[in-house]
Write a protein that holds these residues in place. Structure first.
Motif, mmCIF file in Angstrom:
data_model
loop_
_atom_site.group_PDB
_atom_site.id
_atom_site.type_symbol
_atom_site.label_atom_id
_atom_site.label_comp_id
_atom_site.label_asym_id
_atom_site.label_seq_id
_atom_site.Cartn_x
_atom_site.Cartn_y
_atom_site.Cartn_z
ATOM 1 N N GLY A 129 17.466 26.498 -4.520
ATOM 2 C CA GLY A 129 18.681 26.661 -3.932
ATOM 3 C C GLY A 129 18.559 27.526 -2.423
ATOM 4 N N LEU A 130 17.355 28.069 -2.533
ATOM 5 C CA LEU A 130 17.019 28.570 -1.378
ATOM 6 C C LEU A 130 15.885 28.035 -0.626
ATOM 7 N N GLY A 131 15.751 27.750 0.809
ATOM 8 C CA GLY A 131 14.480 27.446 1.105
ATOM 9 C C GLY A 131 14.354 25.723 0.984
ATOM 10 N N THR A 132 13.070 25.320 1.426
ATOM 11 C CA THR A 132 12.887 23.841 1.504
ATOM 12 C C THR A 132 12.677 23.387 0.070
ATOM 13 N N VAL A 133 12.984 22.165 -0.288
ATOM 14 C CA VAL A 133 12.534 21.287 -1.267
ATOM 15 C C VAL A 133 11.420 20.618 -1.215
ATOM 16 N N PRO A 134 10.413 20.797 -2.055
ATOM 17 C CA PRO A 134 9.065 20.059 -1.732
ATOM 18 C C PRO A 134 9.306 18.825 -2.537
ATOM 19 N N ALA B 97 0.985 -1.320 -0.001
ATOM 20 C CA ALA B 97 0.100 -0.053 -0.103
ATOM 21 C C ALA B 97 0.977 1.087 0.070
ATOM 22 N N GLN B 98 0.302 2.331 -0.464
ATOM 23 C CA GLN B 98 0.979 3.553 -0.476
ATOM 24 C C GLN B 98 1.006 4.130 0.880
ATOM 25 N N VAL B 99 2.108 4.742 1.087
ATOM 26 C CA VAL B 99 2.012 5.512 2.606
ATOM 27 C C VAL B 99 1.329 6.779 2.494
ATOM 28 N N ASP B 100 0.899 7.308 3.681
ATOM 29 C CA ASP B 100 0.139 8.604 3.220
ATOM 30 C C ASP B 100 1.204 9.738 3.069
ATOM 31 N N ALA B 101 0.594 10.899 2.664
ATOM 32 C CA ALA B 101 1.390 12.171 2.305
ATOM 33 C C ALA B 101 2.045 12.744 3.038
ATOM 34 N N ASP B 102 1.474 12.650 4.619
ATOM 35 C CA ASP B 102 2.419 13.314 5.738
ATOM 36 C C ASP B 102 3.650 12.400 5.994
ATOM 37 N N GLU B 103 3.316 11.036 5.812
ATOM 38 C CA GLU B 103 4.396 10.198 6.386
ATOM 39 C C GLU B 103 5.579 10.414 5.256
ATOM 40 N N ALA B 104 5.225 10.436 3.836
ATOM 41 C CA ALA B 104 6.190 10.664 2.841
ATOM 42 C C ALA B 104 6.764 11.976 3.044
ATOM 43 N N ASP B 105 6.319 13.048 3.088
ATOM 44 C CA ASP B 105 6.571 14.384 3.427
ATOM 45 C C ASP B 105 7.726 14.303 4.624
ATOM 46 N N ALA B 106 7.427 13.686 5.642
ATOM 47 C CA ALA B 106 8.223 13.806 6.800
ATOM 48 C C ALA B 106 9.576 13.223 6.426
ATOM 49 N N TYR B 107 9.573 11.818 5.897
ATOM 50 C CA TYR B 107 10.827 11.343 5.342
ATOM 51 C C TYR B 107 11.431 12.122 4.370
ATOM 52 N N PHE B 108 10.951 12.530 3.385
ATOM 53 C CA PHE B 108 11.555 13.534 2.216
ATOM 54 C C PHE B 108 12.299 14.729 2.857
ATOM 55 N N ALA B 109 11.697 15.277 3.983
ATOM 56 C CA ALA B 109 12.357 16.303 4.553
ATOM 57 C C ALA B 109 13.643 16.067 5.368
ATOM 58 N N SER B 110 13.626 14.623 5.757
ATOM 59 C CA SER B 110 14.774 13.978 6.355
ATOM 60 C C SER B 110 15.927 13.705 5.546
ATOM 61 N N ARG B 111 15.876 14.035 4.176
ATOM 62 C CA ARG B 111 16.704 13.584 3.289
ATOM 63 C C ARG B 111 17.824 14.777 3.057
ATOM 64 N N ALA B 112 19.087 14.245 2.742
ATOM 65 C CA ALA B 112 20.066 15.560 2.366
ATOM 66 C C ALA B 112 19.495 16.048 1.270
ATOM 67 N N LYS B 113 19.833 17.508 1.120
ATOM 68 C CA LYS B 113 19.230 18.334 0.311
ATOM 69 C C LYS B 113 19.578 17.780 -1.342
ATOM 70 N N GLN B 114 20.938 17.387 -1.480
ATOM 71 C CA GLN B 114 21.035 16.885 -2.885
ATOM 72 C C GLN B 114 20.259 15.781 -3.152
ATOM 73 N N SER B 115 19.859 14.885 -2.304
ATOM 74 C CA SER B 115 19.179 13.801 -2.582
ATOM 75 C C SER B 115 17.553 14.147 -2.925
ATOM 76 N N GLN B 116 17.321 15.336 -2.270
ATOM 77 C CA GLN B 116 15.766 15.900 -2.528
ATOM 78 C C GLN B 116 15.800 16.406 -4.018
ATOM 79 N N ILE B 117 17.115 17.190 -4.334
ATOM 80 C CA ILE B 117 17.114 17.606 -5.895
ATOM 81 C C ILE B 117 17.340 16.310 -6.691
ATOM 82 N N GLY B 118 17.966 15.360 -6.489
ATOM 83 C CA GLY B 118 18.141 14.290 -7.198
ATOM 84 C C GLY B 118 16.646 13.306 -7.449
#
Length: 200
Positions: free
Chosen positions: A147-152, A98-119
């Protein structure tokens, strides 16, 4: 015989084994093979990283537009395999996804290194790549954009939770007389599981 007596919850046993692997495996003790089935019935397998074991399931993240993502969305059943060579153990899992919910995915994505988020934005995972330079251009494009701020989190990048219906613990034995303990999901059992041992 098998050193670990059957537990009511196989996830507790898995947790102990994973902690032991973290102490002894040199690289990526949370690495697991994920097997999926394509529309033509052909199986495919690749390595990913387990990111969480919670709510009764095994969680990993990927691009939903990748080959594995497309396979899972069309046929939400997979097999997983952990192999800890230094411990001479493996764990095999079969289950529904099953797909995880959006809040759970957002929380994990926010924990990643910025370069991984950009990737995650730059990579059109599993699709043909004309050159390495083309990938580097995409990385540069999104690095400038964010470059500035958070990566969605991209909407096409999220997590899957595998709810096991079978978990097999395998331990190496002398003369190939291995120990195999299998948990089968059984909602009629008081524990929700029944166990059996298999010949090696």
């Amino acid at each position: 015989m098998f050193a670990d007596d059957p537990q009511d919850d196989p996830l507790a046993l898995f947790g102990r084994w994973l902690e032991e692997a973290k102490a002894q495996e040199v690289n990526d003790p949370n690495a697991m093979a994920v097997a999926t089935v394509g529309p033509d019935g052909m199986p495919a397998v690749r390595m990913v990283l387990l990111k969480d074991v919670s709510r009764g399931g095994f969680v990993f993240y990927t691009n939903y537009e990748s080959r594995k993502g497309a396979h899972i969305l069309a046929h939400p059943k997979v097999a997983l395999l952990f192999h800890w060579k230094s411990l001479r153990r493996q764990v095999r899992i079969e289950g529904e996804v099953a797909q995880v919910d959006a809040d759970e995915a957002d929380a994990y994505f926010a924990s990643r290194a910025k370069q991984s988020q950009i990737g995650a934005w730059a990579s059109q995972q599993s699709r043909p790549l004309e050159s390495r330079h083309a990938l580097e251009k995409q990385v540069a494009r999104y690095a400038a954009k964010y470059g500035l701020g958070t990566v969605p989190r991209p909407t096409h990048w999220s997590g899957f939770r595998v709810t096991p219906r079978l978990i097999e613990f395998w331990k190496d034995g002398a003369f190939r007389l291995h120990d195999r303990l299998v948990y089968h999901r059984d909602m009629e059992s008081p524990t929700g599981w029944r166990t059996e041992r298999l010949y090696p």
